[in-house]
Design a protein around this motif. Structure first.
Motif, short mmCIF file in Angstrom:
data_model
loop_
_atom_site.label_atom_id
_atom_site.label_comp_id
_atom_site.label_asym_id
_atom_site.label_seq_id
_atom_site.Cartn_x
_atom_site.Cartn_y
_atom_site.Cartn_z
N LYS A 1 1.98 14.55 12.68
CA LYS A 1 3.20 13.90 12.20
C LYS A 1 2.88 12.89 11.09
CE LYS A 1 6.76 15.24 14.83
NZ LYS A 1 8.10 15.57 14.33
N TYR A 2 1.91 13.22 10.29
CA TYR A 2 1.45 12.27 9.26
C TYR A 2 2.58 11.83 8.35
CZ TYR A 2 1.69 15.39 5.22
OH TYR A 2 2.14 16.17 4.20
N ASP A 3 3.58 12.72 8.13
CA ASP A 3 4.67 12.37 7.23
C ASP A 3 5.51 11.22 7.79
OD1 ASP A 3 5.41 14.25 9.25
OD2 ASP A 3 7.34 14.50 8.26
N GLU B 1 0.80 -1.22 0.00
CA GLU B 1 0.00 0.00 0.00
C GLU B 1 0.83 1.27 0.00
OE1 GLU B 1 -0.79 -2.70 1.76
OE2 GLU B 1 -2.28 -3.12 0.25
N ALA B 2 2.12 1.12 0.15
CA ALA B 2 2.98 2.30 0.17
C ALA B 2 2.82 3.10 -1.11
CB ALA B 2 4.43 1.89 0.35
N LYS B 3 2.72 2.39 -2.21
CA LYS B 3 2.63 3.06 -3.51
C LYS B 3 1.36 3.88 -3.65
CE LYS B 3 5.19 -0.77 -5.55
NZ LYS B 3 5.14 -1.90 -6.50
N THR B 4 0.33 3.53 -2.92
CA THR B 4 -0.94 4.24 -3.02
C THR B 4 -0.79 5.70 -2.65
OG1 THR B 4 -2.07 2.20 -2.42
CG2 THR B 4 -3.35 4.24 -2.27
N PHE B 5 0.13 5.99 -1.71
CA PHE B 5 0.27 7.35 -1.21
C PHE B 5 1.22 8.21 -2.05
CE2 PHE B 5 -1.92 5.71 2.36
CZ PHE B 5 -2.41 6.78 3.08
N ASP B 6 1.83 7.62 -3.05
CA ASP B 6 2.80 8.38 -3.84
C ASP B 6 2.22 9.66 -4.42
OD1 ASP B 6 4.81 6.63 -3.33
OD2 ASP B 6 4.66 5.54 -5.22
N ALA C 1 -6.01 -2.23 2.84
CA ALA C 1 -7.09 -1.40 3.34
C ALA C 1 -7.12 -0.08 2.60
CB ALA C 1 -6.90 -1.15 4.84
N LEU C 2 -5.96 0.39 2.20
CA LEU C 2 -5.90 1.69 1.53
C LEU C 2 -6.41 1.59 0.10
CD1 LEU C 2 -2.36 2.74 2.77
CD2 LEU C 2 -4.58 3.31 3.74
N LEU C 3 -6.42 0.42 -0.44
CA LEU C 3 -6.87 0.24 -1.81
C LEU C 3 -8.37 0.05 -1.90
CD1 LEU C 3 -4.03 -2.10 -3.15
CD2 LEU C 3 -4.25 0.38 -3.37
N GLU D 1 -5.42 14.52 1.71
CA GLU D 1 -6.00 13.19 1.49
C GLU D 1 -5.24 12.15 2.31
OE1 GLU D 1 -8.48 10.12 0.06
OE2 GLU D 1 -8.69 12.28 0.33
N SER D 2 -3.92 12.32 2.41
CA SER D 2 -3.13 11.41 3.24
C SER D 2 -3.60 11.48 4.69
CB SER D 2 -1.64 11.78 3.17
OG SER D 2 -1.11 11.53 1.90
N LYS D 3 -3.81 12.69 5.18
CA LYS D 3 -4.26 12.87 6.56
C LYS D 3 -5.65 12.29 6.76
CE LYS D 3 -1.62 17.07 7.64
NZ LYS D 3 -1.72 18.48 8.07
N ARG D 4 -6.52 12.49 5.78
CA ARG D 4 -7.89 11.98 5.91
C ARG D 4 -7.88 10.46 6.03
NH1 ARG D 4 -12.19 9.91 3.26
NH2 ARG D 4 -11.01 9.56 1.34
N ARG D 5 -7.12 9.81 5.17
CA ARG D 5 -7.07 8.35 5.21
C ARG D 5 -6.36 7.85 6.47
NH1 ARG D 5 -6.33 5.79 -0.79
NH2 ARG D 5 -7.73 7.19 -1.91
N LEU D 6 -5.32 8.57 6.88
CA LEU D 6 -4.63 8.19 8.10
C LEU D 6 -5.56 8.28 9.30
CD1 LEU D 6 -2.09 7.44 9.70
CD2 LEU D 6 -1.44 9.87 9.67
N GLY D 7 -6.42 9.29 9.32
CA GLY D 7 -7.37 9.42 10.42
C GLY D 7 -8.29 8.22 10.53
#
Length: 314
Positions: free
Chosen positions: A292-294, A56-61, A307-309, A67-73
């Protein structure tokens, strides 16, 4: 067609085809959190993969920060198992271990349909043998560089150990133990036995220093040993050979190839808390993680990523 899927075959290929001075390892670490270098001074890519999973790492590229923060939440809400609004090291550890298991689960699922030829939801030894060694069974006199008779015998032995109820038919759990024996307590003896059979060239039931080093690389025409060989000789005498008799027995070999003194998931959980715990209370709030989402996801993530997909989850 012969299907070279098992450890015994893979080890033969890897150990036989590497460069003469290339270092090889028999150690079965846990499913790696990431194959990337862990250097926060450069980036947090290792942490991204450890937290989310390699796939799933590639999904966040290409995801923008919001959007990263929203999904991380959404992920944080799932990690918070007791719903108290705080993420503990233990909750992070459980999440990260699930990321490790995801790869194994996917591996078994990927191979299941190939071997369950009658689609009954189980895989018998006969099914596995026919799919894996079919061409050899059809023409056993064919000249090959591999001893398929020996390989098949080892596979059957391992299959029988994985088959807890002794019916020579594997369910998902038993087949997982067969394919990934290093992950199951009752399979450790067979992993040790297979390893010792590969390395113990003189057949005395032990691994001496010469066999230990010889298994890692082949000197051939190299004038001098690589620098790491001296380190491995020292490792053997100081740590591997615990009773100082000049060789490793089964227990010592087990300690070598299946080390149990370091928990990678626990270490990563502690690291993530250390990086993000602003008020230093030993726990993380959702906001601390998002701030610290990064560190957790950034622009690239890893393994719990299926899950991210699933976009319906986000």
């Amino acid at each position: 067609m012969i299907r070279p899927l098992l450890m015994c075959f893979v080890l033969c290929v890897v150990f036989g085809s590497s460069k003469p001075t290339e270092r090889k390892s028999r150690v079965h670490d846990e499913e790696p959190l990431s194959h990337l270098e862990h250097d926060d001074g450069k980036n947090y890519d290792y942490d991204h993969e450890a937290f989310l999973g390699q796939e799933e790492a590639k999904t966040f590229d290409n995801l923008p920060p919001q959007e990263s923060k929203r999904r991380l939440g959404i992920i944080v809400d799932k990690i918070d198992s007791n719903k108290d609004g705080l993420i503990t090291e233990d909750e992070l550890k459980v999440w990260i271990k699930n990321a490790q298991k995801r790869h194994i689960f996917n591996s078994v699922e990927h191979q299941w349909k190939d071997f369950d030829t009658n689609n009954d939801g189980r895989i018998s030894w006969e099914e596995y043998k026919n799919v894996t060694y079919g061409s050899y069974l059809d023409d056993p006199d064919t000249n090959t560089e591999y001893n398929y008779t020996h390989m098949m015998s080892r596979d059957e032995r391992r299959f029988r150990v994985a088959d807890r109820n002794g019916d020579l038919i594997a369910d998902k759990e038993e087949f997982t133990a067969f394919l990934h024996p290093e992950e199951h307590e009752h399979m450790k003896d067979i992993v040790v036995q297979e390893t010792m059979e590969d390395i113990d060239k003189n057949g005395d039931g032990f691994i001496d220093l010469k066999e230990y080093i010889g298994d890692m690389y082949t000197s051939e025409d190299v004038e001098e040993d690589p620098e790491w060989v001296a380190s491995e000789r020292q490792q053997f005498s100081e740590f591997r050979d615990k009773n100082k008799d000049g060789k490793m027995d089964k227990e010592e070999t087990l300690d070598w190839i299946l080390p149990s003194d370091y928990d990678h998931a626990e270490a990563e959980a502690k690291h993530l808390v250390h990086e993000s715990d602003v008020n230093k209370d030993g726990k993380l709030t959702k906001q601390e993680i998002l701030d610290k989402y990064d560190v957790f996801v950034g622009s690239q993530v890893t393994d719990f990523g299926e899950a991210l997909l699933r976009h319906d989850e986000f």
